[in-house]
Every structure is written in structure tokens, then in C-alpha cells.
Design an enzyme around this catalytic site. Sequence first.
Site, short mmCIF file in Angstrom:
data_model
loop_
_atom_site.label_atom_id
_atom_site.label_comp_id
_atom_site.label_asym_id
_atom_site.label_seq_id
_atom_site.Cartn_x
_atom_site.Cartn_y
_atom_site.Cartn_z
N LYS A 296 30.53 37.36 33.47
CA LYS A 296 31.28 38.12 34.48
C LYS A 296 30.33 38.49 35.61
CE LYS A 296 35.38 39.87 35.31
NZ LYS A 296 36.71 39.31 34.97
N ASP B 241 38.61 37.51 40.42
CA ASP B 241 39.06 38.69 39.65
C ASP B 241 39.52 39.69 40.71
OD1 ASP B 241 39.30 40.10 37.05
OD2 ASP B 241 37.80 41.44 37.87
#
Length: 444
Positions: free
Chosen positions: A126, A166
Site C-alpha cells: 500500500k 485508492d
Amino acid sequence: MSYISNVMQMVREMNPAEPEFHQAAKEVLDSIEPVVKRYEKEFRRERVLEHLLEPERSISFRVPWVDDKGKLQINRGFRVQFNSALGPYKGGLRFHPSVNRSSMNFLAFEQTFKNALTGQPIGGGKGGANFNPKGKSDREVMAFCQSFMTELFKYIGPNEDVPAGDIGVGGREIGYLYGQYKRLTNQYEGTLTGKGLLWGGSLCRTEATGYGVCYIAEEMLRAHGRSLEGSTVVVSGSGNVATYAVEKAQQMGAKVVTVSDSNGYVYDPNGIDVQVVKEIKEVRRGRISEYVKIVPGSTYRDGKKVWEIPCDVAFPCAIQNELDLDDAMDLVANGCFAVTEGANMPTTREATDYLQAKGVLFMPGKASNAGGVGVSALEMAQNSMRTRRSFDEVDADLHGIMKGIWTQVSEAAAEYNLDGNYVVGANIAGFQKVVQAMREQGFV
Ligand code: NDP
């Protein structure tokens, strides 16, 4: 002290001031306790949990850029490459003021298990930055993305680490990031997913997470004699996940009555008009309150959350910790019988425990929002093969991935006599795969 408590203490000591990461680690460790108990001797010897909770690599970097007034701005960028046991690191980039080491570690850790559940060959990672794209001009966003990629490109690649979008990183940002990656590497390769359809993107990627939420919700509901068809659904958020969850739920016969943003929510008793939501959020980049000016009969409540509206099924699709204990109590009091998470960890631990104790069917995000990354893995495969697949083909694969996740999650829960506890099922199913792959590749 138990093995799990020891490891939790290590996590706290090694990662001080990281509450989100502690919360995610504790939730996972608590729920895999039955597996840990069964294999405790081997796990302690191989230090399995200690391996699992330490990222393989974690990068933090300066992102300097110049705003439209000519002023120099500095942000902080991150990429956490948590686990590559199952494939190249894979996970989104988040541009949001809340981004810090804790939220990155939490999201990368969760991503590892989610990716494992998809059955696709992808590890967990991430990244992001504490940059707020809201209110910035296109040129400012481009300048930021180019500077961000000028550092990040050293650590990513189609067989190494494949970032995606995201919160705050949509098609526009992926475009600027990819353009800069190409400029720096001279390679046209599938290093980012969520790309534009003209330059390597996959059909159905935009829809995948929201659609996947509905597909798995339907599997869970059917197993308990219910269906989305005819149900009243509340959805929070009005971003990528929320919009396509609304669209698919309606196609499946549900009536979705809410959408929201960080300012407030819209209630439309006639069913949300998803085209209006797309026009406001995707085209105009406006606020959801504009909906009531366009759709008669709808109302807007500033500063309030959607959970006060009576519903059968709830899809929290906005942000972490948006559904707390009071909200859960409202949902139960109003007769809600199922919650399927679209966002990452939107339900607090207390709220999750309460919902489960009250018999509400609960599907955690790491299982239910895995459709996005599942289709991203399909996009990687298409890029490697220099090929292109139709919307229906990808959608059918997505449906298959979500059914597969449902099977793994429900069976893992049943194997440990925790039938119906899909939080435990998802954690155990993901954990077992990752640990098996790590073990087969040799611990050091
Ligand atoms: P977007 O940025 O597209 O949308 C986020 C939405 O949440 C916006 O409508 C935003 O409103 C709203 N929001 C933010 N904070 C709050 C708040 N405090 N209360 C209510 N609404 C709020 O993000 P995505 O839809 O892509 O992601 C949503 C969630 O899903 C995140 O947790 C993400 O990590 C997760 N996720 C996303 C995937 C994807 O494929 N996109 C895949 C898997 C998980 P505002 O405009 O006011 O900021």
C-alpha cells in the site's frame, strides 16, 4: 503471556503511535487464535507471526512540488511492501491528509490477506501521501503526481510492485503517475493498474469493487435464505466503491436509499439515481448535497451519517471507522440484518462485535472489497499478454472470484466451528495461504 499477546506487545513497541496498525493487527491476531492454538509449537519455532507483522520493505520519501501561486509545497510519500509470498506487491495509493505510517501499515497488512483471498498471484502493499487533491487544479495534481513518481519508480515494476488507485487517486492521478513512470523508465508495461482504457486499462475495473461487494453480499444473504432483491439498502460514500455498489445493488433488485460524502448524506426514498451521483462526483467533482437540487423528493442532512436511516442491508463504502457502536445500535434497532463492508475497516471493532452479537450477517472488507484488486490482477495479466478482454468476460471472472472468496471464508469459519463468523473466516483463510507460501519459500 500467550504467543499472540507477546506478538501484539512487539507490534506496539516496534510501531509506537500507530493506532490503526495496532487495531488491524489485533483484529487479525485475535481472530486467527484457533489456528495459532492448533499449530502453536511450529509457529513459535518459526516465529510465523513475527515474520507476518513486519513489512518486508517500507519506504518514506519527500515529495516537493510547486503550486499555482509558485509556492513550493512539501508532502510525505509512502510505499509499504508488506508481503510478497504470493506474488508481486499489489495495493493502492491513497492521497489524503490522514495518510501516515500507521494508516499505510494497517492498509498494507490488510491488503496481504485480501489479495490472498482473491486466488490471484499477488502479494500485499500500500502507499500514498498526505496530499489532499481536493480543491487543487489539474496542473497542481499533475505536478504532485510527477514528483511522487520521480521517487517511487525506483521501487516498483510489473514483476516487483504494482500500485493502483485508492482514496484520492482515480483515473486522472493514475494517468499522471503512469506518464511519469514511462518517461523515467522508457517502458510501456503494466506497472500501475486502474489505467485508462486507451492505454492498457481493463474494462470493468472501475466497477469491480462496488460490483464485487454486491456479488458477495448476495452469496451471504442466499446462504441465510435472503436476497438483495427487494431489500432496502443504505450505502455510505459517493466515491468509486459506493457509486458502483449502488449501481449493481439496484440492478440486482435492491432499493438503495442513501449516498454520502464527508459533509453529510442524501436520502432518496424513491431510490438513488446513480447517473446523477456520477455526474456530480465523477464529472463535476462536486459535493453530494447538489443531488437534492436535481432530484425532487430527496433530502440532505448536513453533518449526519447514513446509519440512522432504516434498512435491511448496509454497505459502508467511505472510509475507516465510519460506523461506530452508536451507529451499529441504530442499524440493529431499525431492523438491519446484513452489513457488507465496501471500504477498508469502516466498522469499528466495538461495532463489529455488537453487530455479530445481535446476529447481523457481517462480511469484512478484506473479503468483500477484494473484487477491485482481483480485477487489477486480471489487468496485470492482460498487460503481460498485450491483450484485451470484454467487459462481460471480466465481469464474469469477477463474479467467480467473489464466489470463490465466499466459499473460502465460509468454509474456514466452519472448519473452526465458528459458522457464520466471516471476520474470523476471512482472516483464517487469507492467513493460511500466506503462511503456507512463506513456509514453502523458507523462513530465514
Ligand atoms: P473515493 O475517494 O472515490 O471515495 C471516498 C468517498 O468517501 C467519498 O465520497 C468521500 O467523500 C467519502 N468520505 C470520506 N470521508 C468520509 C467521512 N468521514 N464520512 C462519510 N464519507 C466520507 O474512494 P474509494 O471509493 O475508492 O474508496 C472508498 C473506500 O474503499 C476506502 O476505504 C478504500 O480504501 C476502499 N477500497 C477501495 C477500492 C477501490 O477499488 N476503489 C478497493 C478496495 C477498497 P468526500 O468527497 O467528501 O471526500
